[in-house]
Design a protein around this motif. Structure first.
Motif, PDB file in Angstrom:
ATOM      1  N   UNK A   1       0.847  -1.204   0.000  1.00 16.92           N
ATOM      2  CA  UNK A   1       0.000   0.000   0.000  1.00 16.92           C
ATOM      3  C   UNK A   1       0.881   1.253   0.000  1.00 16.92           C
ATOM      4  N   UNK A   2       0.619   2.108  -0.937  1.00 12.62           N
ATOM      5  CA  UNK A   2       1.438   3.317  -1.029  1.00 12.62           C
ATOM      6  C   UNK A   2       1.144   4.244   0.138  1.00 12.62           C
ATOM      7  N   UNK A   3       2.202   4.919   0.626  1.00 18.57           N
ATOM      8  CA  UNK A   3       2.024   5.854   1.719  1.00 18.57           C
ATOM      9  C   UNK A   3       1.424   7.159   1.231  1.00 18.57           C
ATOM     10  N   UNK A   4       0.923   7.936   2.145  1.00 20.62           N
ATOM     11  CA  UNK A   4       0.350   9.239   1.799  1.00 20.62           C
ATOM     12  C   UNK A   4       1.473  10.189   1.380  1.00 20.62           C
ATOM     13  N   UNK A   5       1.214  11.085   0.432  1.00 20.42           N
ATOM     14  CA  UNK A   5       2.235  12.052   0.028  1.00 20.42           C
ATOM     15  C   UNK A   5       2.701  12.885   1.227  1.00 20.42           C
ATOM     16  N   UNK A   6       3.992  13.156   1.249  1.00 17.31           N
ATOM     17  CA  UNK A   6       4.549  13.930   2.353  1.00 17.31           C
ATOM     18  C   UNK A   6       4.011  15.359   2.315  1.00 17.31           C
ATOM     19  N   UNK A   7       3.572  15.830   3.485  1.00 19.12           N
ATOM     20  CA  UNK A   7       3.081  17.197   3.571  1.00 19.12           C
ATOM     21  C   UNK A   7       4.245  18.172   3.373  1.00 19.12           C
ATOM     22  N   UNK A   8       3.953  19.346   2.872  1.00 26.78           N
ATOM     23  CA  UNK A   8       5.002  20.343   2.722  1.00 26.78           C
ATOM     24  C   UNK A   8       4.476  21.704   3.141  1.00 26.78           C
ATOM     25  N   UNK A   9       5.405  22.536   3.547  1.00 28.62           N
ATOM     26  CA  UNK A   9       5.075  23.893   3.967  1.00 28.62           C
ATOM     27  C   UNK A   9       5.109  24.788   2.722  1.00 28.62           C
ATOM     28  N   UNK A  10       3.962  25.331   2.347  1.00 25.78           N
ATOM     29  CA  UNK A  10       3.882  26.122   1.123  1.00 25.78           C
ATOM     30  C   UNK A  10       4.786  27.347   1.178  1.00 25.78           C
ATOM     31  N   UNK A  11       4.835  28.018   2.321  1.00 27.43           N
ATOM     32  CA  UNK A  11       5.647  29.220   2.437  1.00 27.43           C
ATOM     33  C   UNK A  11       7.139  28.907   2.300  1.00 27.43           C
ATOM     34  N   UNK A  12       7.557  27.787   2.861  1.00 32.55           N
ATOM     35  CA  UNK A  12       8.953  27.374   2.730  1.00 32.55           C
ATOM     36  C   UNK A  12       9.261  27.027   1.275  1.00 32.55           C
ATOM     37  N   UNK A  13       8.345  26.329   0.627  1.00 33.09           N
ATOM     38  CA  UNK A  13       8.530  25.982  -0.777  1.00 33.09           C
ATOM     39  C   UNK A  13       8.636  27.239  -1.638  1.00 33.09           C
ATOM     40  N   UNK A  14       7.831  28.246  -1.330  1.00 34.95           N
ATOM     41  CA  UNK A  14       7.867  29.491  -2.093  1.00 34.95           C
ATOM     42  C   UNK A  14       9.203  30.200  -1.903  1.00 34.95           C
ATOM     43  N   UNK A  15       9.715  30.190  -0.685  1.00 34.82           N
ATOM     44  CA  UNK A  15      11.013  30.817  -0.433  1.00 34.82           C
ATOM     45  C   UNK A  15      12.125  30.106  -1.198  1.00 34.82           C
ATOM     46  N   UNK A  16      12.069  28.792  -1.252  1.00 37.35           N
ATOM     47  CA  UNK A  16      13.071  28.033  -2.002  1.00 37.35           C
ATOM     48  C   UNK A  16      12.976  28.341  -3.488  1.00 37.35           C
ATOM     49  N   UNK A  17      11.750  28.443  -3.995  1.00 38.70           N
ATOM     50  CA  UNK A  17      11.562  28.781  -5.407  1.00 38.70           C
ATOM     51  C   UNK A  17      12.074  30.190  -5.686  1.00 38.70           C
ATOM     52  N   UNK A  18      11.792  31.117  -4.789  1.00 40.84           N
ATOM     53  CA  UNK A  18      12.292  32.492  -4.955  1.00 40.84           C
ATOM     54  C   UNK A  18      13.807  32.503  -5.079  1.00 40.84           C
TER      55      UNK A  18
END
Length: 212
Positions: A1-18
């Motif tokens: 059984x596949x595990x649930x997708x790992x949660x991520x912090x949207x604000x942190x992801x945006x900072x990394x993209x920036x």
């Protein structure tokens, strides 16, 4: 059984993209780059941000709200115009020189492919808005008597914006903070010389008219 997708912090992801867009520009970042840096699948990036372009635009807005907001902070308040311009230029150097980052709005979309022309045009609007904010501040200084009436605040504002954007290019080219600060010193000295001479000439004209 596949595990649930790992949660991520949207604000942190945006900072990394920036930071990634800031370093490489819009054209220099692929979706696979974003997947690697953000650590989430492309499907989740699209679900969270809509598209690469939408993510980029949001990253620019984050930059302008935080690091890139130095110009608005410097130009606001009750400081004299010399201090306001000096604070703006010095803050730019402090931001631009570490890691040869420059200004994200200046460097992230200078050259765009035809299919991304809207991104380049959008960034141009942001740069024109910065120029206008400088012109507006100079106009306020003119109205308050800091700058003589015969000074062309639009031309002077264009010069200041060229200086500001030029600092970004120089920083990206590896010019150090000492040289950039020396450049600012020269610019401000010329600014003071021009406005001081004009003020002295205006006062002399007033005295001569009284004597007559």
């Amino acid at each position: 059984m596949a595990g649930r997708p790992r949660e991520f912090d949207r604000s942190v992801a945006l900072e990394k993209a920036r930071d990634l867009f800031w370093a490489r520009g819009y054209e220099g970042v692929s979706m696979s780059d974003l997947v690697a840096v953000l650590g989430i699948a492309s499907a989740r990036i699209y679900a969270a941000f809509g598209s690469k372009e939408a993510l980029f635009r949001e990253a620019i807005e984050l930059y302008e709200a935080k690091e890139g907001g130095f110009a608005d902070r410097a130009l606001s308040g009750a400081k004299d115009i010399h201090s306001a311009l000096g604070d703006m230029f010095r803050a730019a150097i402090e931001l631009y020189t570490p890691g040869r980052r420059g200004c994200m709005v200046v460097s992230a979309g200078t050259n765009c492919a035809q299919e991304n022309a809207a991104v380049g045009a959008w960034l141009s609007e942001h740069r024109r808005a910065r120029t206008q904010s400088i012109i507006d501040r100079l106009r306020e200084a003119k109205q308050s008597g800091e700058i003589p009436d015969d000074v062309d605040e639009s031309a002077l504002g264009d010069c200041c914006a060229t200086m500001l954007h030029g600092l970004s290019v120089q920083a990206r080219d590896g010019v150090g903070a000492d040289r950039l600060n020396a450049m600012v010193d020269a610019f401000l000295a010329a600014f003071d010389l021009m406005t001081t001479k004009r003020r002295r000439r205006d006062r002399a004209s007033v005295r001569n008219s009284i004597r007559r």
